[in-house]
Design an enzyme around this catalytic site. Structure first.
Site, PDB file in Angstrom:
ATOM      1  N   HIS A   1      -9.883  -5.907  -9.190  1.00  0.00           N
ATOM      2  CA  HIS A   1      -8.744  -5.806  -8.199  1.00  0.00           C
ATOM      3  C   HIS A   1      -9.078  -4.459  -7.165  1.00  0.00           C
ATOM      4  O   HIS A   1      -8.869  -4.797  -5.947  1.00  0.00           O
ATOM      5  CB  HIS A   1      -7.297  -5.327  -8.763  1.00  0.00           C
ATOM      6  CG  HIS A   1      -6.686  -6.483  -9.304  1.00  0.00           C
ATOM      7  ND1 HIS A   1      -6.125  -7.349  -8.337  1.00  0.00           N
ATOM      8  CD2 HIS A   1      -6.522  -6.951 -10.450  1.00  0.00           C
ATOM      9  CE1 HIS A   1      -5.410  -8.378  -9.047  1.00  0.00           C
ATOM     10  NE2 HIS A   1      -5.745  -8.068 -10.322  1.00  0.00           N
TER      11      HIS A   1
ATOM     12  N   GLN B   1      -9.444  -7.136 -14.467  1.00  0.00           N
ATOM     13  CA  GLN B   1      -8.780  -6.052 -13.930  1.00  0.00           C
ATOM     14  C   GLN B   1      -9.455  -5.131 -12.946  1.00  0.00           C
ATOM     15  O   GLN B   1      -8.864  -4.710 -11.914  1.00  0.00           O
ATOM     16  CB  GLN B   1      -8.102  -5.337 -15.218  1.00  0.00           C
ATOM     17  CG  GLN B   1      -7.101  -4.113 -14.817  1.00  0.00           C
ATOM     18  CD  GLN B   1      -5.908  -4.867 -14.277  1.00  0.00           C
ATOM     19  OE1 GLN B   1      -5.663  -4.850 -13.117  1.00  0.00           O
ATOM     20  NE2 GLN B   1      -5.174  -5.735 -14.975  1.00  0.00           N
TER      21      GLN B   1
ATOM     22  N   HIS C   1      45.293  10.146 -11.436  1.00  0.00           N
ATOM     23  CA  HIS C   1      44.626   9.059 -12.353  1.00  0.00           C
ATOM     24  C   HIS C   1      45.887   9.060 -13.360  1.00  0.00           C
ATOM     25  O   HIS C   1      46.054   8.064 -13.989  1.00  0.00           O
ATOM     26  CB  HIS C   1      43.335   9.816 -13.239  1.00  0.00           C
ATOM     27  CG  HIS C   1      41.959   9.529 -12.104  1.00  0.00           C
ATOM     28  ND1 HIS C   1      41.976  10.082 -11.227  1.00  0.00           N
ATOM     29  CD2 HIS C   1      41.049   8.711 -12.351  1.00  0.00           C
ATOM     30  CE1 HIS C   1      40.602   9.919 -10.573  1.00  0.00           C
ATOM     31  NE2 HIS C   1      40.136   9.217 -11.380  1.00  0.00           N
TER      32      HIS C   1
ATOM     33  N   ASP D   1      -1.429 -14.008 -14.945  1.00  0.00           N
ATOM     34  CA  ASP D   1      -1.588 -13.501 -13.383  1.00  0.00           C
ATOM     35  C   ASP D   1      -1.052 -14.799 -12.588  1.00  0.00           C
ATOM     36  O   ASP D   1      -0.688 -14.690 -11.621  1.00  0.00           O
ATOM     37  CB  ASP D   1      -2.840 -12.960 -13.023  1.00  0.00           C
ATOM     38  CG  ASP D   1      -3.319 -11.753 -13.558  1.00  0.00           C
ATOM     39  OD1 ASP D   1      -2.328 -10.810 -13.892  1.00  0.00           O
ATOM     40  OD2 ASP D   1      -4.596 -11.126 -13.896  1.00  0.00           O
TER      41      ASP D   1
ATOM     42  N   ASN E   1       0.496  -1.369   0.156  1.00  0.00           N
ATOM     43  CA  ASN E   1       0.097   0.134  -0.031  1.00  0.00           C
ATOM     44  C   ASN E   1       0.760   1.263   0.043  1.00  0.00           C
ATOM     45  O   ASN E   1       2.114   1.242  -0.168  1.00  0.00           O
ATOM     46  CB  ASN E   1      -0.855   0.189   1.090  1.00  0.00           C
ATOM     47  CG  ASN E   1      -0.234   0.130   2.579  1.00  0.00           C
ATOM     48  OD1 ASN E   1       1.130   0.478   2.588  1.00  0.00           O
ATOM     49  ND2 ASN E   1      -0.858  -0.421   3.663  1.00  0.00           N
TER      50      ASN E   1
ATOM     51  N   GLU F   1       0.240  -1.802 -18.235  1.00  0.00           N
ATOM     52  CA  GLU F   1       0.968  -2.874 -17.304  1.00  0.00           C
ATOM     53  C   GLU F   1       0.648  -4.219 -18.180  1.00  0.00           C
ATOM     54  O   GLU F   1       1.549  -5.064 -18.458  1.00  0.00           O
ATOM     55  CB  GLU F   1       0.450  -2.920 -16.158  1.00  0.00           C
ATOM     56  CG  GLU F   1       0.732  -4.136 -14.986  1.00  0.00           C
ATOM     57  CD  GLU F   1       0.014  -4.249 -13.813  1.00  0.00           C
ATOM     58  OE1 GLU F   1      -0.945  -3.759 -13.896  1.00  0.00           O
ATOM     59  OE2 GLU F   1       0.616  -4.999 -12.938  1.00  0.00           O
ATOM     60  N   HIS F   2      -0.626  -4.523 -18.496  1.00  0.00           N
ATOM     61  CA  HIS F   2      -1.102  -5.555 -19.516  1.00  0.00           C
ATOM     62  C   HIS F   2      -1.575  -4.873 -20.575  1.00  0.00           C
ATOM     63  O   HIS F   2      -2.477  -4.257 -20.890  1.00  0.00           O
ATOM     64  CB  HIS F   2      -2.128  -6.296 -18.746  1.00  0.00           C
ATOM     65  CG  HIS F   2      -1.726  -6.744 -17.219  1.00  0.00           C
ATOM     66  ND1 HIS F   2      -2.121  -5.814 -16.234  1.00  0.00           N
ATOM     67  CD2 HIS F   2      -1.135  -7.687 -16.877  1.00  0.00           C
ATOM     68  CE1 HIS F   2      -1.677  -6.469 -14.920  1.00  0.00           C
ATOM     69  NE2 HIS F   2      -1.311  -7.524 -15.432  1.00  0.00           N
TER      70      HIS F   2
END
Lengths: 431, 431
Positions: A265, A262, A423, A364, A217, A330-331
């Site tokens: 959710h 979806q 260097h 999933d 969360n 996302e998908h």
């Protein structure tokens, strides 16, 4: 039917309205950040005592000894045994497929030799210890355990530490059983910002890890941001999203349910259908109307579709791909006749589901690829969770005495220009 | 000689003293965070106007039109032409070697087919637009331009936007010339948190990018942390570090200069020598004493070595490797007879330099591997900058109607257990 936003890509205000629809990059709330800072400081300064205090307070528990926060391996094994046979078999098949896909992702050592005989390469090692955060309570998902733990074990991480909150002391057999199946090495019943802080800094009871992955969360997200640098983190997860591009020839009832999958959710989840066929958008809307009654989570689905969903009409599939690239979902389902052709046009997506027979739900749970994917347009710049997130590369530079000479001259010359004389001298010592 | 801390790994308090020496994970200063939040908000709300205001204030400039913040391609080309021939040749060779190494890092597509004929794979795409932050002022390094821009171009990023502050309006020909050589697409003379915010959110003049890479000061680091999620970032860079493991047979004068080459960066840089040979530690200390006078940056070197340097005596090379793994250094020199053997024991390091003829300076400029490396123990969990930082993967799931059936059953069963009925129905629609 839930009243869904309708957009037409040919309308003058389309760009502005699409931006509005997408404008929800993860933001930091000042009050959350402040609370989390306090929790992180508490854990750093008071270790187990603070961990017990926060856990008892936020998860309404009554634990007096920090060691009791650990769930013993035997408890995981018996949770596994208690699961219904059929579920155990499904989880086992899913785990096997996730493992097989993950093995393809392993980074490998390589080496090249330059014209002077110097060897240049890359050595890959697994991390020593990683933390996997698994959300608890109503959103306790065994599939998330598999998706987070298996790639770490395939990478070769010797110690995978899992944290899962147990609000009101409730333990979920499927989650604990999945931890047993996936091979989590230790599991603690802790959550929230206090779990993230304990994993990052370590307490007497919880070992400090090198990287923390897994969704959570707003408090978990803020804690991950706060400890980033001290440990690695995967990404800041936002609400889940799906875009379906449909050519109009997939059963509208299937697409309706894909969008629901979806939306169920949470209220912030986003479901978008794009099609060049206006009648198809109507047909899917009608199918949603018919099928929504099947769903126990109808209320969440309605809220999500009304608040964040959209049906977008485009000129053709090429324009559908353009719109999808702007969304960087996302998908992404390519529910069309020639998905491989359309895939050529797709630049940003966490996972792409090709054809009419590959719904997001397969990804999933059990197709094999990871279900932890970049959200909130992060597919523009980040990866699915994978084995590579638990490995790291070291560069190798191996010079022969002869091969060192030309490099000494070049490095010396550039170091001179940068005013870094040590260097230059260090390089020329080998010249 | 600068008074350097001496530690003995066999002493009882070694672990505690080593922890003390290393305890400098990047911390957030509340005042820096607050200032940066204000700057980020300013850029988001007022765009170019705020960018001009901050740039004029912090970099002591007097620019009135935002478009003038862009350095035109022609200016980069003429800066390149103005560089001395020899430097141009050195930079060209360095760029060629960096490019050759980077090409080995490119991620590739792959695909597997399961027993049901379903195809599962990974598609790799370059990011659309990335921002490269290059520090300006006294630490303006052409090598950093090559190391940041070249991998992005090798990845195939069409637009690489570079930001480099020009305090007091001073431009550095070597930096601009390197931008020309490396192929930066656009260059803006902006810096600090305002540059990071402009790249993350975009203004009328500066285009919004998908990822921001490159080191910077505390304000730049805080700004990168703040915009993380909106865009990708590489990592939060801390002070530079070197660990040298010496068997006692490399010229002590060489090792002295290798330690100096790290120390000369700044007072916070860390140089550590580990050896099982106490007399060798003394010999290197004596060599440092002799060679420090060669250095124009002697004062910085002394401060760094006294404040953060250490000479560590160990039992044997195996213990040296253990100590080095705890440090997880950015740079690690294995200045020993059998470096490949010792490499087997090394788990965490940004770059490893094998043998007596591979000083860190080669890696900083021209060996080929990137010089942007994880600092402050981040080698435990992160990678050198590389082509892979400018690419991202999409998972592919492509099912046949027959292959979908077994997946529908498994996904359905797990979705039932998770109480996600739309997932279950969407899967079973294909069953």
């Amino acid at each position: 039917m839930p009243e869904m936003l309708r957009l037409d890509a040919s309308s003058a205000d389309f760009d502005a309205r699409l931006s509005e629809l997408l404008d929800r990059a993860p933001e930091q709330s000042a009050s959350v950040t402040q609370a989390v800072d306090g929790i992180v400081t508490g854990i750093r300064q008071r270790g187990d005592a603070a961990l017990l205090e926060y856990t008892n307070r936020f998860d309404r528990r009554d634990v007096s000894v920090a060691a009791d926060l650990e769930i013993p391996a035997a408890a995981l094994a018996s949770a596994w045994k208690r699961l219904p046979d059929e579920l155990r078999a499904a989880l086992e098949t899913a785990a096997t497929r996730i493992r097989a896909y993950a093995r393809q992702q392993k980074l490998e050592d390589w080496e090249i030799t330059d014209e002077y005989g110097n060897r240049l390469g890359q050595k890959v090692t697994a991390m020593d210890r990683v933390g996997v955060y698994v959300p608890g309570g109503k959103a306790a998902y065994p599939s998330s355990v598999l998706m987070n733990v298996i790639p770490a074990k395939v990478a070769g991480v010797p110690e995978v530490i899992m944290a899962v909150p147990c609000p009101d002391g409730e333990l979920n057999d499927a989650v604990l059983g999945a931890a047993h199946l996936a091979g989590a090495d230790r599991v603690f019943s802790i959550g929230g910002a206090q779990a993230v802080a304990a994993l990052a800094y370590g307490t007497a009871t919880v070992p400090a890890v090198d990287k923390i992955v897994g969704p959570g969360n707003a408090y978990v997200a803020a804690a991950k941001r706060a400890v980033f640098g001290r440990v690695g983190i995967d990404s800041i997860a936002g609400p889940s999203e799906i875009v379906v591009i449909g050519d109009g020839l997939t059963d509208p009832r299937w697409i309706a349910m894909d969008l629901f999958s979806q939306a169920e959710h949470d209220e912030d989840a986003q479901s978008i259908l794009i099609s060049p066929d206006a009648a198809y958008l109507d047909a899917v809307a009608k199918a949603m109307d018919e099928r929504i009654a099947e769903l126990p989570r109808e209320k969440i689905v309605r809220a999500s579709l009304q608040g964040r969903g959209a049906l977008i009409l485009v000129r053709d599939l090429a324009q559908a791909a353009e719109v999808s690239n702007r969304i960087a979902p996302e998908h992404l389902e390519l529910s069309v006749a020639e998905p491989r052709e359309l895939l050529e046009r797709i630049r940003h997506a966490g996972a792409v589901f090709l054809g009419r027979h590959a719904p997001e739900a397969f990804g999933d749970y059990c197709a094999g690829p990871n279900h932890v994917l970049p959200t909130s347009r992060a597919a523009r710049f980040s990866n699915p969770l994978g084995v590579y997130e638990f490995q790291k590369r070291s560069s190798l530079i191996d010079c022969t005495p002869e091969g060192a000479r030309p490099l000494a001259a070049i490095a010396g010359r550039i170091a001179d220009a940068e005013g870094l004389q040590a260097h230059a001298a260090s390089a020329r010592d080998r010249g």
